[in-house]
Design a protein around this motif. Structure first.
Motif, PDB file in Angstrom:
ATOM      1  N   GLY A  58     -47.107 -13.136  24.389  1.00  8.27           N
ATOM      2  CA  GLY A  58     -46.157 -13.320  23.310  1.00  8.27           C
ATOM      3  C   GLY A  58     -45.627 -14.733  23.238  1.00  8.27           C
ATOM      4  O   GLY A  58     -45.950 -15.584  24.083  1.00  8.27           O
ATOM      5  N   TYR A  59     -44.836 -14.994  22.205  1.00  9.84           N
ATOM      6  CA  TYR A  59     -44.264 -16.333  22.038  1.00  9.84           C
ATOM      7  C   TYR A  59     -42.977 -16.249  21.241  1.00  9.84           C
ATOM      8  O   TYR A  59     -42.698 -15.269  20.534  1.00  9.84           O
ATOM      9  CB  TYR A  59     -45.251 -17.274  21.341  1.00  9.84           C
ATOM     10  N   ALA A  60     -42.182 -17.297  21.364  1.00  7.01           N
ATOM     11  CA  ALA A  60     -41.010 -17.526  20.522  1.00  7.01           C
ATOM     12  C   ALA A  60     -41.049 -18.984  20.079  1.00  7.01           C
ATOM     13  O   ALA A  60     -41.168 -19.889  20.918  1.00  7.01           O
ATOM     14  CB  ALA A  60     -39.723 -17.232  21.274  1.00  7.01           C
ATOM     15  N   LEU A  61     -41.001 -19.215  18.785  1.00  3.71           N
ATOM     16  CA  LEU A  61     -41.096 -20.567  18.223  1.00  3.71           C
ATOM     17  C   LEU A  61     -39.953 -20.768  17.239  1.00  3.71           C
ATOM     18  O   LEU A  61     -39.873 -20.089  16.214  1.00  3.71           O
ATOM     19  CB  LEU A  61     -42.450 -20.747  17.521  1.00  3.71           C
ATOM     20  N   ALA A  62     -39.054 -21.678  17.571  1.00  5.03           N
ATOM     21  CA  ALA A  62     -37.874 -21.931  16.739  1.00  5.03           C
ATOM     22  C   ALA A  62     -38.018 -23.270  16.021  1.00  5.03           C
ATOM     23  O   ALA A  62     -38.396 -24.279  16.635  1.00  5.03           O
ATOM     24  CB  ALA A  62     -36.611 -21.935  17.589  1.00  5.03           C
ATOM     25  N   THR A  63     -37.697 -23.282  14.733  1.00  2.13           N
ATOM     26  CA  THR A  63     -37.743 -24.500  13.924  1.00  2.13           C
ATOM     27  C   THR A  63     -36.365 -24.737  13.318  1.00  2.13           C
ATOM     28  O   THR A  63     -35.799 -23.850  12.665  1.00  2.13           O
ATOM     29  CB  THR A  63     -38.783 -24.373  12.797  1.00  2.13           C
ATOM     30  N   TYR A  64     -35.842 -25.931  13.542  1.00  2.00           N
ATOM     31  CA  TYR A  64     -34.543 -26.310  12.982  1.00  2.00           C
ATOM     32  C   TYR A  64     -34.765 -27.340  11.882  1.00  2.00           C
ATOM     33  O   TYR A  64     -35.275 -28.437  12.127  1.00  2.00           O
ATOM     34  CB  TYR A  64     -33.635 -26.880  14.067  1.00  2.00           C
ATOM     35  N   HIS A  65     -34.405 -26.983  10.658  1.00  2.00           N
ATOM     36  CA  HIS A  65     -34.526 -27.873   9.504  1.00  2.00           C
ATOM     37  C   HIS A  65     -33.215 -28.654   9.385  1.00  2.00           C
ATOM     38  O   HIS A  65     -32.254 -28.201   8.737  1.00  2.00           O
ATOM     39  CB  HIS A  65     -34.800 -27.077   8.236  1.00  2.00           C
ATOM     40  N   ALA A  66     -33.173 -29.820  10.006  1.00  2.00           N
ATOM     41  CA  ALA A  66     -31.936 -30.608   9.993  1.00  2.00           C
ATOM     42  C   ALA A  66     -31.557 -31.003   8.569  1.00  2.00           C
ATOM     43  O   ALA A  66     -30.380 -30.970   8.188  1.00  2.00           O
ATOM     44  CB  ALA A  66     -32.103 -31.851  10.864  1.00  2.00           C
ATOM     45  N   ASP A  67     -32.558 -31.385   7.786  1.00  2.00           N
ATOM     46  CA  ASP A  67     -32.391 -31.646   6.361  1.00  2.00           C
ATOM     47  C   ASP A  67     -33.773 -31.515   5.737  1.00  2.00           C
ATOM     48  O   ASP A  67     -34.724 -31.087   6.391  1.00  2.00           O
ATOM     49  CB  ASP A  67     -31.761 -33.024   6.101  1.00  2.00           C
ATOM     50  N   HIS A  68     -33.896 -31.904   4.467  1.00  2.00           N
ATOM     51  CA  HIS A  68     -35.170 -31.697   3.785  1.00  2.00           C
ATOM     52  C   HIS A  68     -36.251 -32.663   4.264  1.00  2.00           C
ATOM     53  O   HIS A  68     -37.414 -32.533   3.872  1.00  2.00           O
ATOM     54  CB  HIS A  68     -34.987 -31.817   2.267  1.00  2.00           C
ATOM     55  N   LEU A  75     -47.681  -7.707  16.950  1.00  2.00           N
ATOM     56  CA  LEU A  75     -46.460  -7.608  16.163  1.00  2.00           C
ATOM     57  C   LEU A  75     -45.864  -8.998  16.010  1.00  2.00           C
ATOM     58  O   LEU A  75     -45.759  -9.747  16.989  1.00  2.00           O
ATOM     59  CB  LEU A  75     -45.459  -6.683  16.860  1.00  2.00           C
ATOM     60  N   GLU A  76     -45.507  -9.357  14.775  1.00  2.00           N
ATOM     61  CA  GLU A  76     -44.896 -10.664  14.503  1.00  2.00           C
ATOM     62  C   GLU A  76     -43.648 -10.470  13.651  1.00  2.00           C
ATOM     63  O   GLU A  76     -43.574  -9.560  12.826  1.00  2.00           O
ATOM     64  CB  GLU A  76     -45.874 -11.578  13.766  1.00  2.00           C
ATOM     65  N   ASP A  77     -42.691 -11.360  13.855  1.00  2.00           N
ATOM     66  CA  ASP A  77     -41.472 -11.336  13.052  1.00  2.00           C
ATOM     67  C   ASP A  77     -41.040 -12.772  12.791  1.00  2.00           C
ATOM     68  O   ASP A  77     -40.872 -13.560  13.725  1.00  2.00           O
ATOM     69  CB  ASP A  77     -40.360 -10.575  13.785  1.00  2.00           C
ATOM     70  N   SER A  78     -40.922 -13.119  11.533  1.00  2.00           N
ATOM     71  CA  SER A  78     -40.403 -14.428  11.141  1.00  2.00           C
ATOM     72  C   SER A  78     -39.003 -14.223  10.577  1.00  2.00           C
ATOM     73  O   SER A  78     -38.825 -13.537   9.562  1.00  2.00           O
ATOM     74  CB  SER A  78     -41.305 -15.086  10.098  1.00  2.00           C
ATOM     75  N   ILE A  79     -38.003 -14.806  11.260  1.00  7.00           N
ATOM     76  CA  ILE A  79     -36.597 -14.584  10.920  1.00  7.00           C
ATOM     77  C   ILE A  79     -36.030 -15.870  10.316  1.00  7.00           C
ATOM     78  O   ILE A  79     -35.988 -16.914  10.973  1.00  7.00           O
ATOM     79  CB  ILE A  79     -35.788 -14.190  12.164  1.00  7.00           C
ATOM     80  N   ASN A  80     -35.604 -15.782   9.079  1.00  7.14           N
ATOM     81  CA  ASN A  80     -35.030 -16.931   8.378  1.00  7.14           C
ATOM     82  C   ASN A  80     -33.513 -16.878   8.507  1.00  7.14           C
ATOM     83  O   ASN A  80     -32.859 -15.973   7.988  1.00  7.14           O
ATOM     84  CB  ASN A  80     -35.446 -16.903   6.905  1.00  7.14           C
ATOM     85  N   MET A  81     -32.953 -17.869   9.223  1.00 12.52           N
ATOM     86  CA  MET A  81     -31.505 -17.923   9.453  1.00 12.52           C
ATOM     87  C   MET A  81     -30.921 -19.207   8.877  1.00 12.52           C
ATOM     88  O   MET A  81     -30.190 -19.940   9.540  1.00 12.52           O
ATOM     89  CB  MET A  81     -31.218 -17.818  10.950  1.00 12.52           C
ATOM     90  N   GLY A  82     -31.281 -19.502   7.632  1.00 19.89           N
ATOM     91  CA  GLY A  82     -30.792 -20.724   7.013  1.00 19.89           C
ATOM     92  C   GLY A  82     -31.575 -21.920   7.500  1.00 19.89           C
ATOM     93  O   GLY A  82     -32.769 -22.046   7.228  1.00 19.89           O
ATOM     94  N   LYS A  83     -30.911 -22.791   8.225  1.00 19.75           N
ATOM     95  CA  LYS A  83     -31.596 -23.987   8.714  1.00 19.75           C
ATOM     96  C   LYS A  83     -32.526 -23.705   9.889  1.00 19.75           C
ATOM     97  O   LYS A  83     -33.318 -24.573  10.269  1.00 19.75           O
ATOM     98  CB  LYS A  83     -30.575 -25.044   9.129  1.00 19.75           C
TER      99      LYS A  83
END
Length: 673
Positions: A417-427, A378-386
């Motif tokens: 399992g895993y949790a991988l968070a990506t923070y898009h500071a800017d483009h 089971l996978e879930d990709s959650i888009n929370m803005g940045k």
């Protein structure tokens, strides 16, 4: 070939040490992954994909065994600690001595691009402990097009390859075939395979019986033929069926640092994929796959002095059958994927003397062992803005059963399992952090392998290995520069290690594998700098370190095996005009002095080699590439001698090191139509 300044970070990672257009890559790769593009177009020196990856990626180190079919490590992990798939199909080698690693069953001329995903961040595939390598082969196109490649190189290397593709809006076909052969390469000292063995005999490291017989001393190092056929059928606008078949046929592959050579190595890969998109609210994409891979691998002492009168052959086969079904759906800011994964691997092998099977009590090496894995993911990709948060969960149930009633069966259950968070500071800037747990089960060799003297080398009650890992990284894009940096810390519970101290009264290995807790950590940095429209630089460097928490039974050292030294890949690329380009690259590594010497490893000197290449595009579809590898004809080695591989040695001495090729000159003429 003017360089656009607009670069993507993903592009920069995939372009490391490769001369390609600096345009955004459309491959959807996980953050932190390395994408190596246009392998079939760039890595034309030979069909050895392992060597190509070693030159492209600083995190990949080479395990040199021969002129072809060489194995790799990623972040100091190899064998079942990394997963290899070819168009999603799981491929396993048949040789317990890794003469036919999974990466060797696909050739560079058939590869489109490769994803290297480091860490435990894949729940869709079985056995992804520390990294997975996804090989994507070339696809058929609608327009009729193709390529013819003719290549020559030092030490008698010859290659011819053809691929052709075409079709309609509905059905597309592709056919690719190749043939190549190569003689015994010479190292920087001028020693070919026979000469390297001679040097070790004179040094007292190798028995004279390991030398080739006079009538076989001039054998080529290998010959190889391949075929790949594909059909893609657009059933409807939103449904596609993909069929493919790949065949590899290799003959007389010499492995000079081993006791045996491969008489042949044959593999067949069958793959069926069905893709349906936009089926409704609960199915954005449905993917179904079924595959089968088969490998046949007999190796023998037939060509050696030890086999002049009586020769031994170890013949093995393996077959892997598998399937996967997964469904993706989108809800608000979530993209959810659920799936089932299944695989069944059979591994069987036996010993022969002068082509006659040994008595039944000593015949079986790996006795018809089945490894059956069933998994839910089971996978879930959650888009929370940045911020993007990727979550994965996988439950595995694995049964391993031997046809030998005296050998115990094993069952392994694991929730990963895993949790991988990506923070898009800017483009231009990404930060990512990931934590994960992954595992891999022991294979049939580690559990049940029996030597030709009847000694049980495997350890039947091994535990599965579990990896707890933390990864941190940044991807940064400037106006004319890209940078990617990663650090990782991995805690390995019940790592499966080889213990050379476990021997019987005859000195033969017994229950040589054991579990031990260990730690591996390191970092890698890569990027590109565009100096002008015609001149650009790319670079990569990687460092790993590993220790066992406690020494193995009967030993005192705690250095982990297979942890390569600090490595650097760097290249200068210059495009004279749209049709002519030059490249100079350096591959270098520090002294390999953090070694597991109690289990066969030895200190290896630092090295630095320079490679040059030029490519000229002519009119009417012709392109000529010429190059020189190891320009200064250096003598060096990149592969250590951990005793989980059976290599040439005299008891009490170091194992034979295999030197890399000396100066190698090559040329390739390509015609595209």
């Amino acid at each position: 070939m003017k360089r656009a300044i607009t670069l993507s970070l993903v592009c920069s990672i995939g372009l490391m040490a490769a001369q390609v257009e600096l345009e955004p890559i459309t491959v959807e790769a996980q953050v932190g992954a390395e994408v190596i593009k246009d392998v079939s177009g760039e890595d034309i020196k030979s069909a050895d994909l392992g060597e190509a990856l070693f030159k492209q990626s600083p995190s990949v180190s080479l395990i040199r065994r021969s002129g072809i079919a060489n194995d790799i490590r990623v972040r100091g992990q190899k064998k079942d600690n990394i997963s290899v798939t070819i168009d999603g199909a799981k491929v396993n080698g048949a040789c317990p001595n890794r003469m036919d690693p999974p990466i060797s069953h696909v050739l560079t001329n058939n590869v489109d691009y490769i994803e290297i995903n480091e860490g435990p961040f894949n729940v869709e595939d079985f056995g992804v402990l520390s990294a997975d390598i996804k090989v994507h082969t070339i696809k058929p196109e609608k327009e009729v097009a193709g390529e013819i490649n003719l290549g020559i190189g030092s030490f008698g290397y010859k290659k011819a390859a053809l691929n052709i593709s075409g079709g309609t809006d509905t059905v597309r076909f592709l056919l690719s075939t190749s043939t190549e052969s190569g003689g015994q390469y010479e190292d920087g000292n001028g020693d070919d395979f026979v000469g390297q063995i001679d040097s070790n005999i004179k040094a007292g490291l190798v028995s004279p019986m390991a030398q080739y017989q006079d009538k076989y001393k001039d054998l080529d190092a290998f010959s190889k033929k391949t075929l790949m056929a594909k059909m893609f059928w657009n059933i409807t606008d939103n449904q596609e069926l993909r069929l493919s078949y790949t065949a590899n046929r290799s003959d007389d592959i010499l492995y000079p640092s081993s006791k045996m050579d491969a008489l042949y190595d044959d593999s067949d890969i069958y793959n069926i994929e069905y893709i349906a998109k936009d089926l409704g609210r609960y199915s954005q994409e449905l993917y179904v796959q079924a595959y089968q891979s088969e490998v046949e691998h007999p190796m023998s002492t037939k060509y050696r002095i030890m086999g002049a009168k009586d020769y031994m052959t170890h013949a093995l086969t393996t077959k892997t059958q598998g399937g996967k079904i997964k469904n993706s759906m989108a809800f608000d800011n979530h993209t959810v994927t659920v799936g089932l994964d299944y695989s069944l691997r059979n591994w069987d092998g036996g010993y022969y003397k002068n082509d006659n099977p040994l008595p039944s009590a000593k015949f079986h090496s790996i006795w018809d062992v089945d490894t059956t894995n069933t998994a839910f993911f089971l996978e879930d990709s959650i888009n929370m803005g940045k911020v993007t948060l990727d979550l994965g969960l996988r439950y595995d149930n694995t049964d391993i059963n031997s046809a030998n009633p005296a050998q115990q069966s094993n069952n392994y259950d694991e929730l990963n399992g895993y949790a991988l968070a990506t923070y898009h500071a800017d483009h231009t800037t990404k930060y990512f952090v990931g934590v994960g747990k992954s595992s891999r089960v022991p294979d049939a060799k580690e559990l049940y392998w029996v030597g030709s003297m009847g000694n049980l080398i495997g350890t039947p009650d091994l535990k599965n290995t579990v990896n707890y890992e933390l990864d941190l990284g940044i991807e940064k894009q400037y106006e004319n520069t890209t940078l990617k940096a990663k650090v990782f810390y991995s805690k390995l519970q019940d790592y499966i290690a080889y213990n050379a101290s476990n021997v019987n009264m005859m000195g033969a290995s017994v229950n040589a594998y054991e579990n031990v807790d260990a730690t591996v950590y390191g970092f890698d940095v890569s990027g590109m700098y565009v100096a002008t429209e015609s001149l650009y630089f790319d670079y990569g460097l990687a460092y790993q370190r590993g220790t066992k928490d406690t020494p193995l039974t009967g030993q005192t050292g705690t250095d982990m095996p297979d942890i390569p030294p600090f490595k650097v890949n760097a290249a200068i690329n210059y495009d004279y005009d749209e049709s002519l380009g030059f490249k100079a690259e350096v591959i270098a590594a520090d002294t390999w002095d953090a070694i597991d010497d109690e289990n066969g490893e030895q200190e290896i000197d630092a090295y630095a080699v320079v490679n040059l290449r030029a490519t000229k595009r002519f009119t009417k579809g012709f392109e000529l590439t010429v190059g020189i590898d190891n320009l200064f004809d250096s003598t060096y080695a990149v592969s250590n001698t951990y005793k989980d591989l059976i290599l040439l040695a005299i008891p009490g001495n170091n194992v034979m090191l295999m030197n890399e090729p000396g100066r190698y000159v090559y040329a390739n003429l390509k015609y595209s139509f």
